[in-house]
Design a protein around this motif. Structure first.
Motif, PDB file in Angstrom:
ATOM      1  N   THR A 117      59.862  30.185  31.034  1.00 42.71           N
ATOM      2  CA  THR A 117      60.682  29.811  30.391  1.00 42.71           C
ATOM      3  C   THR A 117      61.763  29.095  31.400  1.00 42.71           C
ATOM      4  O   THR A 117      62.262  30.079  32.739  1.00 42.71           O
ATOM      5  N   LYS A 118      61.731  27.511  30.910  1.00 39.64           N
ATOM      6  CA  LYS A 118      62.466  27.254  32.328  1.00 39.64           C
ATOM      7  C   LYS A 118      63.839  27.012  31.421  1.00 39.64           C
ATOM      8  O   LYS A 118      63.987  25.998  31.140  1.00 39.64           O
ATOM      9  N   LEU A 151      64.310  25.938  27.856  1.00 43.05           N
ATOM     10  CA  LEU A 151      63.633  25.495  26.922  1.00 43.05           C
ATOM     11  C   LEU A 151      62.643  26.818  26.620  1.00 43.05           C
ATOM     12  O   LEU A 151      62.007  27.358  27.295  1.00 43.05           O
ATOM     13  N   SER A 194      58.112  27.673  25.864  1.00 39.22           N
ATOM     14  CA  SER A 194      57.011  26.726  26.273  1.00 39.22           C
ATOM     15  C   SER A 194      55.949  27.320  25.007  1.00 39.22           C
ATOM     16  O   SER A 194      56.276  28.453  24.582  1.00 39.22           O
ATOM     17  N   HIS A 226      56.370  22.032  26.895  1.00 44.17           N
ATOM     18  CA  HIS A 226      58.024  22.676  27.514  1.00 44.17           C
ATOM     19  C   HIS A 226      59.074  21.990  26.327  1.00 44.17           C
ATOM     20  O   HIS A 226      59.206  20.535  26.772  1.00 44.17           O
TER      21      HIS A 226
END
Ligand SMILES: [Zn+2]
Length: 323
Positions: A4-5, A13, A15, A29
């Motif tokens: 998870t960014k 974001l 994913s 993402h």
């Protein structure tokens, strides 16, 4: 969660896996969208990696692009439904579950019994399919059963028949899964080449759980006159086309049953039963999981396939965090 960014602005974001074309998947993402009316947001914990998904990509059964993943558990992270508050542990009956987070219609949510683990909750969907299949068999008057194929679905069906007190003989080529079948209550477990002549065309109930043309043929050869041939295997390879020995089906007056179900209401009722069976340690599908896969390794599994001896893989988004 490693995949998870965060954007520079700090908005998260999500994913998820996208099946792009035959043999190809990728991780995408996307920004988190506002919660849709009638939905709850679920932080995904586990997703059972289903052979039907990997085969769909391998066989190129579009339409593409597609989201996949229908064996899903997690924890509600956002909700306006007072009956499904934030923090509720759930199973979700959806088809876009290979993701760090999903939005789920409230009516597709099954809140968990406190005794059911999140790993078993993810596997409540395949266990529900096995429950529905076994419910279709007229077991009250059946003296014994033969199960052809002791993969994950076969073993779940075996366990459910064993719980009814039914003696079950398993036919399975892989030694490791034959041993698992014995430990899950099979009376006997034979390799196909060990089948004695006397067992052919002599069984009142044969359940086929291989999904392969050879398995279907073998199961046919074992069913006796007026016997039941239950087809639990999902026949996808070669566009699902099969050649059957129709003369044998005719002559032996077989009752051939597809043990599959497509009613959402039925499947959800059985998912609830499934997670209760797991909570009460009657059928514990997570015992069959032999591989935990992080999201980053999911594309490789889809593109290169499972190892032959794997019984069940679980996409694990918990990063080792205890429940
Ligand atoms: Zn499945």
């Amino acid at each position: 969660m490693t995949v998870t960014k965060s954007t520079p602005e700090g908005s998260q974001l999500i994913s998820h896996l996208t099946a792009v074309s035959r043999g190809h998947v990728r991780l995408d993402h996307a920004p988190r969208l506002p919660l849709a009316p009638g939905h709850v947001r679920v932080r995904v914990a586990y997703v059972g990696i289903c052979h039907s998904d990997t085969a769909m990509v391998r066989e190129g059964q579009g339409p593409f692009p597609a989201r996949l993943g229908h064996e899903v558990s997690g924890i509600i992270s956002e909700s306006e439904d007072p009956k499904l508050p934030q923090g509720t542990r759930v199973a979700a009956y959806i088809s876009d579950g290979y993701a760090t987070e999903v939005q789920v219609p409230s009516e597709r949510i099954i809140p968990l019994h406190p005794g059911c683990s999140l790993a078993d909750a993810a596997l409540s969907e395949p266990l529900a399919c096995a429950i529905g299949g076994v419910e279709m068999l007229d077991l009250a008057g059946t003296p014994h059963a033969v199960l052809v194929g002791a993969g994950f679905m076969g073993l779940l069906a075996l366990r459910l028949m064993v719980c009814r007190g039914l003696p079950v003989t398993v036919v399975e080529p892989r030694k490791r899964t034959r041993d698992l079948a014995i430990s899950w209550g099979a009376e006997a477990a034979l390799a196909p080449e060990e089948i004695p002549e006397s067992m052919l065309a002599d069984n009142p109930l044969v359940v086929e759980a291989t999904g392969s043309p050879g398995g279907l043929e073998l199961a046919t050869s074992l069913a006796g006159i007026a016997g039941t041939l239950g087809i639990l295997g999902y026949h996808q390879s070669g566009r699902g086309l099969r050649t059957v020995d129709m003369e044998a089906w005719n002559y032996r007056a077989l009752r051939v049953l597809s043990l599959h179900h497509r009613s959402t209401g039925d499947v959800m009722r059985w998912m609830d039963r499934a997670q209760r069976l797991s909570a009460n340690r009657v059928v514990v599908p997570s015992e069959l999981v032999d591989r935990h896969v992080p999201l980053s390794e999911l594309p490789e599994l889809f593109m290169n396939g499972e190892k032959r001896d794997t019984v069940k893989s679980l996409l694990d988004l918990t990063s080792g965090v205890p429940e």
